[in-house]
Structure formats: structure tokens, C-alpha cells
Enzyme design. Structure first.
Site, PDB file in Angstrom:
ATOM      1  CG  ASP A  70      -3.471   4.495  -3.302  1.00 19.54           C
ATOM      2  OD1 ASP A  70      -2.751   4.256  -2.291  1.00 19.54           O
ATOM      3  OD2 ASP A  70      -3.366   5.510  -4.005  1.00 19.54           O
TER       4      ASP A  70
ATOM      5  CG  HIS B 264      -2.237   0.731   0.991  1.00 19.05           C
ATOM      6  ND1 HIS B 264      -2.360   1.763   0.095  1.00 19.05           N
ATOM      7  CD2 HIS B 264      -3.469   0.574   1.540  1.00 19.05           C
ATOM      8  CE1 HIS B 264      -3.593   2.231   0.105  1.00 19.05           C
ATOM      9  NE2 HIS B 264      -4.309   1.510   0.975  1.00 19.05           N
TER      10      HIS B 264
END
Lengths: 259, 363
Positions: B344, B340
């Protein structure tokens, strides 16, 4: 022996002595016939006697006095055979033999007649030993040693520091199968040591029964250590080579334990 | 004497000696395989630098072997003293089936332990009853298994990845009807893995950041999709052979590479370059029955990893000609686990949408 058979048939309990083992040979037929007396007469007659017979090696060997050859008597139906390794056992077996109804060969080993390993306190007037009950001389797990007579003391000496079951059979007819088989099933290795010559010696019978009855429990071949197929030698040096010595027994034990 | 050295450029940081293939005193030809080394990733053979006789073994089995370490020494053929007896290669003992005593065989049946697999302590290495009894007791007791090099490396890599990268997993479902139809129509059907590699390479165009590496100051985007395939080696662990430049390969070429690499991986014969340079990894956990594994841990320093579940026929509702219909379809869950820091959910889902679209519209 013939006179003893007559006395026995007349109700006495004769104790003839043959000195030595080899001189039983001329009496072979009478001995053999004595053994079958009960069978032949459908138990109407019996000829119980105790034939004392010294033999085995002494300070020197020879083909006559030094023979053991106990297996011959085991092979004659009707005879019981005792081969004690010490004075107490001799007392108990002799008393049982004298109270029985069967003829008994009572083998008295020459080397044990006055040997430290055979000396015992007198066990008393009521001491009796049943035939067919071996003595466990020592207990251990590495192997089972089956022996009798003058080889018992040598096996004890040879297995010092090792974990061995040493079984003194005490009588060869009958012999204590249960004690031997129970031990071999636990240790899974068995060495038979005897003074008689190897081929068709009583060790062959023991080995055969062990192989038959304990086959699935064996982790090594049943081993025998015995005199080579020669007469007992005169010279002490040759005797040391021929009769299983402490050194030979020790080497055979180590070989079997390492198998 | 000639030194036998560990190659300076070896894949994986540490290696251990797995086996010597020759004995001391044995004659060897130049380039004969001499020693097997095991690194965390591959098994390497070190060959004889010259012809001669193996004179010394300095690093024996299980010893650590760093790059350039001295493994042993070879006496070159030229300096064998004249008149010396010809170095008879020690003939290997004739293979004889091991024979077991009745006591051992009885115990083997009772315990289920194969005595042929035990080291014997009896004469000549014979397995004794005591040996099999000890093995039987050991099998019944708790045991401690020392970590292999590979196990230690997997442990370190997994721990480092989870500690470094915040993992997020997104799950799509792929309809495999088109792929299975294509396979059925092929003369030499490719494995499903080959289809997944091809689709993954194509999906990189929809979300190029999935094929990348995070650096503190910048993101490195890779032009080539070098796609690794997690290949299980049973209890030994797993290795990840790489299909390089998958975006340039046809399905048939990918299938051939996969077949070659997995066969060599299972034989322990991967070359260092076979496991180098991966930019993305696929974990096809569905082959062992798993429907879904989450998260699949990212193979650092990559940015994402694809998990493929078991393909199975499931009942699903589809709209056909404007009407809802219950259908039986071969479906599988596909998951993309991302770092992450790098991307995203948006990129992950774009990538998965492209990936499933390629599979579902396969022609």
C-alpha cells in the site's frame, strides 16, 4: 562543283549530284571554298547550292560507295548538312534547302532509296521542314537514343517493347540541341547510334555537348554505338558485324538501361 | 556432417537469426562465431561446434530459431576429401568507397538521402537515380515498419503488466547536494545511477515487501536486491541489465558493474545471465530530460519500479536556524510505482523516505 559555284554566284540555284559520297573527295577544295563564300565577301556574295550525295551501306558494302563520313561537311564552316531518314523528311528538307541562301550537303542514304521504312505519302507542294528540328520517333523514359539516316529504322526495331525516346536528328548542321538535351535530362541515359566510323564521328560531338550541358542529370555515361574504324566491308556477313545491327543496338540498349 | 543447433537454453522465448558471420564454403575453426541470434533480450552468438567448412545454411536471416533448431551443417575438417582443392576462404571484396553518378549526387543533395545507405538495382549493385528517387518518394510517404522481436516483447510485457497489476505512483523529491558533493570529492566519480542503486538496495530494509513477487497464494520476499537498470537502445527499444546482490556491493563495485553492463547493452553483447533474475527495476528517465514519468510500468513479475527525474537546480524554501530561507538546491523527483495488490501507500512512502534519506545524508 566549281561550275555550280559559278552558276550560284551568277544567281542560279544549282543542284549538283556527286555519286557517291567517296567521290566528293576530289572536290574537297571547291566545296570548302564554297562554304566560306559569304564570310569571305562579308555577305556581298553567296553560293547557295544543294549537293545531292548518295552514300551509306546498301545490299553490300565497300570503301567507296558505302561511306557516310558526313562529319567532314559538318566540320567545314558555311555548309548545312541534311541526313533524312524517310521520303517525307527528304521532301521538306530539300524544299527548304532550295529556298535558302546557303550551300547544303543533301545526304541520300542508299539503303533508304527504296526501303519500306522510308516510304511516305507525298507531303504536298508546300511542305517545308526547318533545319535543326529533330523528329521524336518514339517516346519513353528508360533512355534517349539519338540517331539519323538509315540507323533510325534499326533503332526503332531494336527498342521494340522498351520505353525509349528515339530522336531522329534529320540535320546535323545545325542539330537540335534543345530536343536532345530536354530528353536526356529526363531519361538521364543516352545512346548515340550512327553508321559512320566511331572515332571522331559526329557522335563524339553529340556526346561532348551532352556531357557539358547535362552533366548533373546523367545517371550513366553517354554511350556510342558506331562502325568500328574500318572501311565498310564488302561481304554482307562482315557488314552485319561492322554496321550497328538491330541485335547490337538492342544489346547496347539493355546494357545502358541496366547500368 | 555436423549439425549447428540453436542452444537449448536460450534467454527469451523466441529468437530470430540476425546474421550469418560466415558464407557457405568458407572454412571455420572450432568455436569461431558462426551465427548471430536476436532474442527479445539479448544478442547471442552461436559458435562452430568443430573445425571444418560451412556446408549448408538452413535458417537464413530473419528466420525464427527455437531452442534446438537446426541452423545449418558443417563438414568437419577431417572428412574433406584428399586431393580436394584447399578450401580457399573467399576473400572479402576490397572495400571501395561507393561512387555515384552526377544524377544520383544531385538527387542526394536535393533529397538529403545518403545513397551509400541504399540498396542499388544498377549493374553491380550501383545506386541508380531511379533508386534514390524511389527512396525519396518513400521517405515522403507514410511507412510501415515491421515489429522487431524486441518491440513485440516490450508490447506484450507492458500490456500484461498494466492488466495484471493495479499501479499506484508516489512521488518524493530528493535533494542531491550530498551526493554531488561526494562525487566532486571522489578521484573517480561514480555515475549517479550507481548512487541510486546503492540507495535503493539500502531502502529495501525499510520496506522489504517492495523487493518481492506476488503469487496467488503467497508473497515471495527476496533476500537479494537484484536491481535492473532500464537501458535505452534508441529506436531499437530497451533492455534491463541486472546488478545482482546489490546490497552486498560497494558504490565503486556498483559503478564498475553499471559501466560494464551499459557498454555491453549498447553494443548488443549482453549475456543471458546479465538480464536474468531481477527483483526490482530503476528507470532513470531523467537522463533524457524528463522531470517526472508516471506511472512507470512495473517490470513483471516484480512488485515495484523506481523512476528518477532529471536533477536540476531549483529554488526551494528551507528552514535554517529557525528562519525560512530561499535556497538554490540540486533536486530531482523520485517516484515509486507499486503493485497495489502487494503493498500500500504506506510501504511505498516508507521506502521512498528511506531512499531519499540515504541520498540526502550521503557521506
Amino acid at each position: 562543283v566549281g561550275r555550280a559555284a559559278g552558276m550560284a554566284l551568277a544567281g542560279l540555284m544549282p543542284v549538283p549530284e556527286i555519286q557517291f559520297r567517296k567521290y566528293a573527295e576530289p572536290a574537297t577544295e571547291q566545296l570548302n571554298d564554297t562554304g566560306t563564300m559569304r564570310w569571305r565577301s562579308n555577305n556581298r556574295f553567296a553560293a547557295p547550292m544543294v549537293v545531292r550525295m548518295p552514300g551509306g551501306f546498301s545490299k553490300s558494302g565497300d570503301p567507296w560507295h558505302s561511306q557516310t563520313n558526313e562529319v567532314v561537311f559538318v566540320h567545314q564552316p558555311g555548309w548545312l548538312v541534311a541526313v533524312p531518314s524517310n521520303a517525307a523528311d527528304a521532301t521538306g528538307l530539300l524544299r527548304t534547302a532550295l529556298r535558302g541562301n546557303d550551300p547544303v550537303i543533301f545526304f541520300e542514304h542508299r539503303a533508304l532509296l527504296d526501303h519500306p521504312s522510308a516510304r511516305r505519302p507525298y507531303p504536298g507542294d508546300e511542305f517545308l521542314l526547318p533545319f535543326g528540328q529533330a523528329r521524336t520517333v518514339s517516346r519513353g523514359d528508360a533512355l534517349t537514343i539519338v540517331t539519323w539516316g538509315a540507323m533510325v529504322m534499326r533503332c526503332e526495331e531494336a527498342s521494340k517493347g522498351l520505353s525509349a525516346d528515339i530522336i531522329d536528328l534529320r540535320t546535323l548542321m545545325p542539330w537540335d540541341q534543345e530536343t536532345v538535351l530536354t530528353s536526356v535530362r529526363r531519361t538521364r541515359r543516352c545512346l548515340i547510334v550512327h553508321e559512320d566510323t566511331r572515332t571522331a564521328g559526329f557522335g563524339a560531338e553529340l556526346a561532348a555537348v551532352i556531357a557539358e550541358e547535362a552533366f548533373l542529370d546523367l545517371d550513366a555515361p553517354v554511350a556510342r554505338l558506331a562502325m568500328p574504324d574500318i572501311p565498310s566491308p564488302h561481304g554482307p556477313g562482315f557488314m552485319e558485324f561492322a554496321i550497328p545491327s538491330v541485335g547490337l543496338i538492342r544489346a547496347r540498349i539493355e546494357e545502358l538501361v541496366a547500368f | 556432417l555436423i549439425d549447428i543447433l540453436v542452444p537449448a537454453e536460450q534467454e527469451g522465448s523466441t529468437a530470430t537469426v540476425r546474421a550469418w558471420l560466415k558464407n557457405i564454403g568458407e572454412a571455420v575453426a572450432a568455436n569461431d562465431p558462426l551465427v548471430e541470434l536476436e532474442t527479445d533480450k539479448v544478442t547471442l552468438e552461436v559458435s562452430a561446434p568443430a573445425a571444418g567448412i560451412l556446408e549448408e545454411i538452413l535458417l537464413s536471416r530473419d528466420a525464427a530459431a527455437g531452442p534446438g533448431a537446426l541452423l545449418g551443417r558443417l563438414r568437419p575438417a577431417a572428412v574433406i576429401p584428399a586431393g580436394a582443392p584447399a578450401p580457399a576462404a573467399v576473400p572479402p571484396p576490397a572495400p571501395t568507397a561507393p561512387r555515384f553518378s552526377p544524377a544520383v549526387r544531385t538527387a542526394a543533395i536535393a533529397s538529403g538521402i545518403d545513397p551509400a545507405r541504399l540498396p542499388g538495382t544498377g549493374a553491380g549493385g550501383r545506386v541508380t537515380r531511379a533508386d534514390i528517387d524511389a527512396a525519396s518518394r518513400a521517405a515522403a510517404a507514410d511507412s510501415r515498419i515491421p515489429h522487431s522481436t524486441m518491440r513485440r516483447q516490450i508490447a506484450a510485457a507492458m500490456t500484461r503488466s498494466v492488466a495484471t497489476a493495479p499501479h499506484v505512483t508516489s512521488i518524493f523529491e530528493a535533494d542531491m547536494s550530498a551526493v554531488l558533493a561526494h562525487r566532486r570529492a571522489s578521484a573517480a566519480p561514480a555515475t549517479l545511477t550507481a548512487y541510486f542503486i546503492a540507495a535503493a538496495a539500502a531502502a529495501m530494509r525499510a520496506a522489504p515487501a517492495i523487493n518481492s513477487r506476488w503469487h496467488d497464494e503467497h508473497l515471495e520476499l527476496f533476500a537479494d536486491a537484484n536491481i535492473g537498470i532500464g537501458t535505452a537502445l534508441g529506436d531499437a527499444g530497451l533492455v534491463v541489465p541486472v546488478i545482482h546482490r546489490a546490497q552486498t556491493l560497494s558504490l565503486v563495485e556498483i559503478a564498475a558493474r553499471v559501466a560494464d553492463l551499459t557498454a555491453r547493452a549498447r553494443a548488443g553483447r549482453l549475456a543471458p545471465e546479465d538480464v536474468r533474475g531481477g527483483t526490482f527495476t530503476i528507470s532513470n528517465h531523467g537522463v533524457s530530460g524528463s522531470l517526472l514519468a508516471a506511472p512507470v510500468i512495473i517490470n513483471q513479475p516484480q512488485s515495484a519500479i523506481l523512476g528518477i527525474g532529471k536533477v536540476e537546480k531549483r529554488v526551494t524554501v528551507r528552514e535554517i536556524d529557525g528562519a525560512d530561507a530561499i535556497q538554490i538546491r540540486p533536486l530531482c523527483y523520485v517516484s515509486l510505482t507499486i503493485d497495489h495488490r502487494v503493498v500500500d501507500g504506506f510501504q511505498a512512502n516508507s521506502w521512498l523516505a528511506a531512499f531519499t534519506k540515504v541520498l540526502e545524508s550521503w557521506k
